[in-house]
Design an enzyme around this catalytic site. Structure first.
Site, PDB file in Angstrom:
ATOM      1  N   ALA A   1      -3.924  14.953  15.736  1.00 15.11           N
ATOM      2  CA  ALA A   1      -4.538  14.024  16.693  1.00 15.11           C
ATOM      3  C   ALA A   1      -5.965  13.646  16.332  1.00 15.11           C
ATOM      4  O   ALA A   1      -6.530  12.726  16.908  1.00 15.11           O
ATOM      5  CB  ALA A   1      -4.510  14.626  18.096  1.00 15.11           C
TER       6      ALA A   1
ATOM      7  N   ARG B   1     -14.982  13.821   8.691  1.00 16.40           N
ATOM      8  CA  ARG B   1     -15.552  13.919   7.345  1.00 16.40           C
ATOM      9  C   ARG B   1     -14.918  12.930   6.376  1.00 16.40           C
ATOM     10  O   ARG B   1     -15.359  12.758   5.255  1.00 16.40           O
ATOM     11  CB  ARG B   1     -15.387  15.362   6.822  1.00 16.40           C
ATOM     12  CG  ARG B   1     -16.311  16.340   7.517  1.00 16.40           C
ATOM     13  CD  ARG B   1     -15.862  17.779   7.351  1.00 16.40           C
ATOM     14  NE  ARG B   1     -14.776  18.136   8.272  1.00 16.40           N
ATOM     15  CZ  ARG B   1     -14.158  19.301   8.289  1.00 16.40           C
ATOM     16  NH1 ARG B   1     -14.516  20.232   7.428  1.00 16.40           N
ATOM     17  NH2 ARG B   1     -13.193  19.538   9.149  1.00 16.40           N
TER      18      ARG B   1
ATOM     19  N   GLY C   1      -1.740  18.719  10.180  1.00 17.99           N
ATOM     20  CA  GLY C   1      -1.281  17.522   9.469  1.00 17.99           C
ATOM     21  C   GLY C   1      -2.060  17.248   8.195  1.00 17.99           C
ATOM     22  O   GLY C   1      -1.785  16.272   7.503  1.00 17.99           O
TER      23      GLY C   1
ATOM     24  N   GLY D   1     -12.761  28.285   8.481  1.00 21.70           N
ATOM     25  CA  GLY D   1     -12.964  29.427   9.360  1.00 21.70           C
ATOM     26  C   GLY D   1     -12.765  30.716   8.564  1.00 21.70           C
ATOM     27  O   GLY D   1     -11.901  30.790   7.702  1.00 21.70           O
TER      28      GLY D   1
ATOM     29  N   ASN E   1      -9.149  30.962   7.082  1.00 21.69           N
ATOM     30  CA  ASN E   1      -8.057  30.564   7.959  1.00 21.69           C
ATOM     31  C   ASN E   1      -7.477  29.256   7.418  1.00 21.69           C
ATOM     32  O   ASN E   1      -8.197  28.279   7.240  1.00 21.69           O
ATOM     33  CB  ASN E   1      -8.635  30.350   9.367  1.00 21.69           C
ATOM     34  CG  ASN E   1      -7.649  29.683  10.300  1.00 21.69           C
ATOM     35  OD1 ASN E   1      -6.436  29.809  10.132  1.00 21.69           O
ATOM     36  ND2 ASN E   1      -8.173  28.973  11.299  1.00 21.69           N
TER      37      ASN E   1
ATOM     38  N   ARG F   1       7.312 -11.413  -9.858  1.00 20.60           N
ATOM     39  CA  ARG F   1       7.169 -11.289  -8.401  1.00 20.60           C
ATOM     40  C   ARG F   1       8.545 -11.013  -7.790  1.00 20.60           C
ATOM     41  O   ARG F   1       9.555 -11.076  -8.483  1.00 20.60           O
ATOM     42  CB  ARG F   1       6.522 -12.557  -7.865  1.00 20.60           C
ATOM     43  CG  ARG F   1       5.038 -12.662  -8.303  1.00 20.60           C
ATOM     44  CD  ARG F   1       4.503 -14.065  -8.114  1.00 20.60           C
ATOM     45  NE  ARG F   1       4.787 -14.540  -6.782  1.00 20.60           N
ATOM     46  CZ  ARG F   1       4.864 -15.844  -6.454  1.00 20.60           C
ATOM     47  NH1 ARG F   1       4.674 -16.770  -7.365  1.00 20.60           N
ATOM     48  NH2 ARG F   1       5.129 -16.198  -5.213  1.00 20.60           N
TER      49      ARG F   1
ATOM     50  N   TYR G   1       5.910 -20.780 -15.797  1.00 19.70           N
ATOM     51  CA  TYR G   1       6.183 -20.385 -14.420  1.00 19.70           C
ATOM     52  C   TYR G   1       7.622 -20.745 -14.068  1.00 19.70           C
ATOM     53  O   TYR G   1       8.004 -21.926 -14.129  1.00 19.70           O
ATOM     54  CB  TYR G   1       5.224 -21.078 -13.435  1.00 19.70           C
ATOM     55  CG  TYR G   1       5.634 -20.799 -12.012  1.00 19.70           C
ATOM     56  CD1 TYR G   1       5.713 -19.483 -11.547  1.00 19.70           C
ATOM     57  CD2 TYR G   1       6.001 -21.823 -11.136  1.00 19.70           C
ATOM     58  CE1 TYR G   1       6.129 -19.198 -10.257  1.00 19.70           C
ATOM     59  CE2 TYR G   1       6.414 -21.547  -9.836  1.00 19.70           C
ATOM     60  CZ  TYR G   1       6.483 -20.233  -9.404  1.00 19.70           C
ATOM     61  OH  TYR G   1       6.906 -19.950  -8.132  1.00 19.70           O
TER      62      TYR G   1
ATOM     63  N   ASN H   1      16.757 -21.509 -23.885  1.00 22.16           N
ATOM     64  CA  ASN H   1      15.417 -21.353 -24.444  1.00 22.16           C
ATOM     65  C   ASN H   1      14.428 -22.157 -23.602  1.00 22.16           C
ATOM     66  O   ASN H   1      14.593 -23.364 -23.427  1.00 22.16           O
ATOM     67  CB  ASN H   1      15.390 -21.836 -25.886  1.00 22.16           C
ATOM     68  CG  ASN H   1      14.064 -21.479 -26.525  1.00 22.16           C
ATOM     69  OD1 ASN H   1      13.855 -20.353 -26.963  1.00 22.16           O
ATOM     70  ND2 ASN H   1      13.143 -22.420 -26.531  1.00 22.16           N
TER      71      ASN H   1
ATOM     72  N   TYR I   1       7.540 -26.507  -5.513  1.00 21.42           N
ATOM     73  CA  TYR I   1       6.925 -26.585  -4.176  1.00 21.42           C
ATOM     74  C   TYR I   1       6.371 -27.980  -3.959  1.00 21.42           C
ATOM     75  O   TYR I   1       5.586 -28.476  -4.774  1.00 21.42           O
ATOM     76  CB  TYR I   1       5.814 -25.537  -4.107  1.00 21.42           C
ATOM     77  CG  TYR I   1       5.157 -25.382  -2.760  1.00 21.42           C
ATOM     78  CD1 TYR I   1       5.920 -25.270  -1.596  1.00 21.42           C
ATOM     79  CD2 TYR I   1       3.773 -25.326  -2.650  1.00 21.42           C
ATOM     80  CE1 TYR I   1       5.306 -25.108  -0.364  1.00 21.42           C
ATOM     81  CE2 TYR I   1       3.155 -25.164  -1.424  1.00 21.42           C
ATOM     82  CZ  TYR I   1       3.929 -25.057  -0.269  1.00 21.42           C
ATOM     83  OH  TYR I   1       3.315 -24.896   0.943  1.00 21.42           O
TER      84      TYR I   1
HETATM   85  C1  UD1 Z   1      -9.533  24.130  11.135  1.00 25.43           C
HETATM   86  C2  UD1 Z   1      -9.800  25.526  11.669  1.00 25.43           C
HETATM   87  C3  UD1 Z   1     -10.452  26.342  10.570  1.00 25.43           C
HETATM   88  C4  UD1 Z   1      -9.565  26.354   9.328  1.00 25.43           C
HETATM   89  C5  UD1 Z   1      -9.222  24.938   8.887  1.00 25.43           C
HETATM   90  C6  UD1 Z   1      -8.180  24.966   7.809  1.00 25.43           C
HETATM   91  C7  UD1 Z   1     -10.278  25.234  14.060  1.00 25.43           C
HETATM   92  C8  UD1 Z   1     -11.323  25.218  15.096  1.00 25.43           C
HETATM   93  N1  UD1 Z   1     -10.696  25.450  12.809  1.00 25.43           N
HETATM   94  O1  UD1 Z   1     -10.786  23.544  10.880  1.00 25.43           O
HETATM   95  O2  UD1 Z   1     -10.666  27.668  10.999  1.00 25.43           O
HETATM   96  O3  UD1 Z   1     -10.195  27.047   8.287  1.00 25.43           O
HETATM   97  O4  UD1 Z   1      -8.699  24.186   9.991  1.00 25.43           O
HETATM   98  O5  UD1 Z   1      -7.953  23.698   7.265  1.00 25.43           O
HETATM   99  O6  UD1 Z   1      -9.116  25.083  14.365  1.00 25.43           O
HETATM  100  N2  UD1 Z   1      -6.708  18.158  15.462  1.00 25.43           N
HETATM  101  C9  UD1 Z   1      -6.105  17.743  16.635  1.00 25.43           C
HETATM  102  N3  UD1 Z   1      -6.865  17.606  17.749  1.00 25.43           N
HETATM  103  C10 UD1 Z   1      -8.198  17.887  17.775  1.00 25.43           C
HETATM  104  C11 UD1 Z   1      -8.808  18.335  16.575  1.00 25.43           C
HETATM  105  C12 UD1 Z   1      -8.031  18.474  15.445  1.00 25.43           C
HETATM  106  O7  UD1 Z   1      -4.909  17.485  16.666  1.00 25.43           O
HETATM  107  O8  UD1 Z   1      -8.812  17.720  18.822  1.00 25.43           O
HETATM  108  C13 UD1 Z   1      -5.882  18.268  14.244  1.00 25.43           C
HETATM  109  C14 UD1 Z   1      -6.407  17.417  13.118  1.00 25.43           C
HETATM  110  O9  UD1 Z   1      -5.818  16.119  13.142  1.00 25.43           O
HETATM  111  C15 UD1 Z   1      -5.991  18.199  11.878  1.00 25.43           C
HETATM  112  C16 UD1 Z   1      -5.958  19.640  12.366  1.00 25.43           C
HETATM  113  O10 UD1 Z   1      -5.939  19.588  13.775  1.00 25.43           O
HETATM  114  O11 UD1 Z   1      -4.726  17.834  11.409  1.00 25.43           O
HETATM  115  C17 UD1 Z   1      -7.155  20.436  11.890  1.00 25.43           C
HETATM  116  O12 UD1 Z   1      -8.323  19.804  12.367  1.00 25.43           O
HETATM  117  P1  UD1 Z   1      -9.657  19.740  11.511  1.00 25.43           P
HETATM  118  O13 UD1 Z   1     -10.648  18.985  12.284  1.00 25.43           O
HETATM  119  O14 UD1 Z   1      -9.364  19.299  10.136  1.00 25.43           O
HETATM  120  O15 UD1 Z   1     -10.056  21.281  11.513  1.00 25.43           O
HETATM  121  P2  UD1 Z   1     -11.001  22.015  10.482  1.00 25.43           P
HETATM  122  O16 UD1 Z   1     -12.400  21.701  10.797  1.00 25.43           O
HETATM  123  O17 UD1 Z   1     -10.539  21.785   9.099  1.00 25.43           O
HETATM  124 CA    CA Z   2      -8.885  20.518   8.196  1.00 25.52          CA
END
Ligand code: UD1
Ligand code: CA
Length: 474
Positions: free
Chosen positions: A12, A17, A111, A149, A179, A343, A376, A387, A397
């Site tokens: 979501a 970044r 995702g 994390g 994590n 094309r 063309y 040929n 056209y």
């Molecule tokens: C997260 C973890 C971090 C871990 C890392 C691994 C948390 C707080 N941190 O950080 O510990 O090392 O993933 O890649 O979970 N998303 C939502 N809703 C939100 C926010 C995020 O669905 O409100 C989804 C994003 O679309 C994404 C996934 O959650 O697919 C991870 O979110 P992201 O913001 O990338 O988390 P990280 O900062 O990477």
């Molecule tokens: Ca991430």
């Protein structure tokens, strides 16, 4: 796996970044949107159901997931809305109604981890079910843990907390076990703690990672399972990481093809989409892109820097360098390029030749026919052994509509001819060079449609005399 579980994929977020208006999970790597990689891995597991949490560009993300070909388990993928991106913990809270009663265990994926394999997920899930704990975290030992994390270990395989990079102490920042964002929860334990989550004081987000500390505080055991290959769990947070993942996925496809008998002269330079098929003994030169549903037969040669999309090349086709080919079928022995542009909508017959600076669109070129230079051909049906001279143009056209040109077997079209469509050139007919043809040419006839040449002897010298110059300049 005896115990029922469901999978939930978090998708979501916008991806701050990434600095993109497009949702991060819709950006592509290895020829597929990031989210598709995760869904494909997820559907290989015997889950009761798969849920995707969508929020930012929810409709587009939903459409991308629905567009994934192939069977989905059970009821297909279901969607959960997270209206505002208040963090990974909040994302799961939004799915409480759907998830809480769905099964007793929950596998949470992100995702944005496209390299993760079903094999690792399966092992992780089995580990969680065997351990019988409230939660398990998929972790990895990495060289550079920045941004991730950190895993705070207790005794044995247990974890006491996950500390986000932004909140970590200098000592915690040195932890290299991270994590991956992938967890298994016993559903009851998770939802009990989700309610107790407080927002992060800095970012105001509800972190799913905080659930781990909360569970530990309640005396519930959380365990870590280290991914055997840390490269697999890499999260894509920036476009630098996107490029790294792209490289890995392209290299996997290139390797697969090489092991199946395809020669890649410089495998690191080609872009080959996952669904592309290439026959053995085909040689692919540097910088080639084979995209979409392209199929290349055996013993072909694809010249450097050619881009071929959604096309079908039979065995023994040669594409010389720098061609652009889309939605076309090319029969065996045909030779295309260099610098040809096909094309959509062409059929190029066996042993036909489409040469340099030739553009072809919605055209059928019969067996052994040749258009070798600067031509063309649009909306044309060309018979066998025809040929087409250099600089031929089908004038298809009229400013409003497109019109067809038919050139029958063994006709000869002289260089610099314009064929004003709709028009037909009969079998064995001969069109003189420089003609502008707008009427049917009967079979076997010569058509010559150009102004008669006038040569005026001595004209140049006469003019020089008049203008006062002695000699014509060279
Ligand atoms: C997260 C973890 C971090 C871990 C890392 C691994 C948390 C707080 N941190 O950080 O510990 O090392 O993933 O890649 O979970 N998303 C939502 N809703 C939100 C926010 C995020 O669905 O409100 C989804 C994003 O679309 C994404 C996934 O959650 O697919 C991870 O979110 P992201 O913001 O990338 O988390 P990280 O900062 O990477
Ligand atoms: Ca991430």
């Amino acid at each position: 796996m005896k115990e029922p579980f469901v999978i939930v994929i978090l998708a979501a977020g916008q991806g701050t970044r990434f600095k993109s208006k497009q949702a991060k999970v819709l950006h592509r790597a290895g020829g597929r949107p990031l989210i598709e990689h995760t869904v494909r891995a997820a559907r290989e597991l015997p889950a009761e159901a798969i849920f995707v949490v969508v929020g930012y560009q929810a409709d587009e993300v939903t459409a991308a997931v629905k567009a994934i070909p192939g069977p989905m388990p059970g009821t297909g993928v279901q969607f959960i809305r997270q209206e505002s991106p208040l963090g990974t913990g909040h994302a799961l809270r939004c799915g409480r109604r759907e998830l809480e009663s769905a099964a007793s265990h929950l596998l949470v994926l992100c995702g944005d981890t496209p390299l993760l394999t079903a094999r690792t997920l399966r092992r992780f899930l089995e580990f969680h079910l065997r351990s019988g704990t409230a939660a398990a975290v998929l972790t990895a030992e990495v060289e550079d843990p920045a941004g991730y994390g950190r895993i705070v270990r207790g005794s044995g395989s247990s974890i006491t907390a996950i500390v986000e990079h932004k909140s970590a102490s200098p000592k915690q920042l040195r932890i290299r076990e991270i994590n991956t964002g992938i967890y298994c929860f016993r559903n009851r334990s998770l939802f009990a703690e989700l309610d107790r989550l407080a927002p992060d004081p800095i970012t105001k987000e509800y972190y799913l990672t905080d659930v781990i500390g909360l569970l530990h505080g309640r005396g519930r055991k959380v365990v870590a399972y280290q991914a055997p290959d840390p490269a697999e769990v890499m999260g894509v947070n920036t476009r630098v990481e996107l490029a790294q993942v792209e490289q890995v996925l392209r290299a996997q496809k290139a390797r697969e093809l090489m092991l199946a008998g395809v020669t890649l002269l410089r495998p690191e330079t080609v872009l080959i989409d996952p669904d592309v098929e290439v026959g053995p003994d085909t040689v692919i030169e540097p910088g080639v892109a084979l995209l979409g549903r392209t199929r290349v037969g055996e013993g072909c040669r694809i010249g450097a820097c050619s881009v071929i999309t959604d096309s079908d090349l039979a065995a023994g086709v040669t594409v010389r360098p720098s061609c652009v080919i889309a939605e076309s079928r090319i029969a065996t022995g045909a030779m295309i390029g260099p610098f040809a542009h096909l094309r959509p909508g062409n059929w190029i017959g066996p042993d036909a030749r489409i040469g340099n600076f030739v553009e072809v669109k919605k055209t059928r070129v019969g067996r052994g026919s040749k258009a070798s230079h600067l031509t063309y051909l649009g909306d044309a049906t060309i018979g066998d052994e025809v040929n087409i001279g250099a600089g031929t143009i089908t004038v298809n056209y009229d400013g409003e509509k497109k019109h067809p040109t038919v050139i029958e077997d063994r006709a000869f079209i002289g260089s610099g001819t314009e064929l004003i469509a709709p028009v037909r050139v009969g079998r064995n007919a001969f069109v003189a060079a420089g003609s502008t043809i707008h009427e049917e040419v009967p079979p076997g006839a010569l058509a010559i449609a150009r102004a008669r040449q006038v040569s005026k002897p001595g004209w140049v010298l006469e003019r020089k005399k008049k203008t006062g110059k002695k000699k014509p300049s060279p």
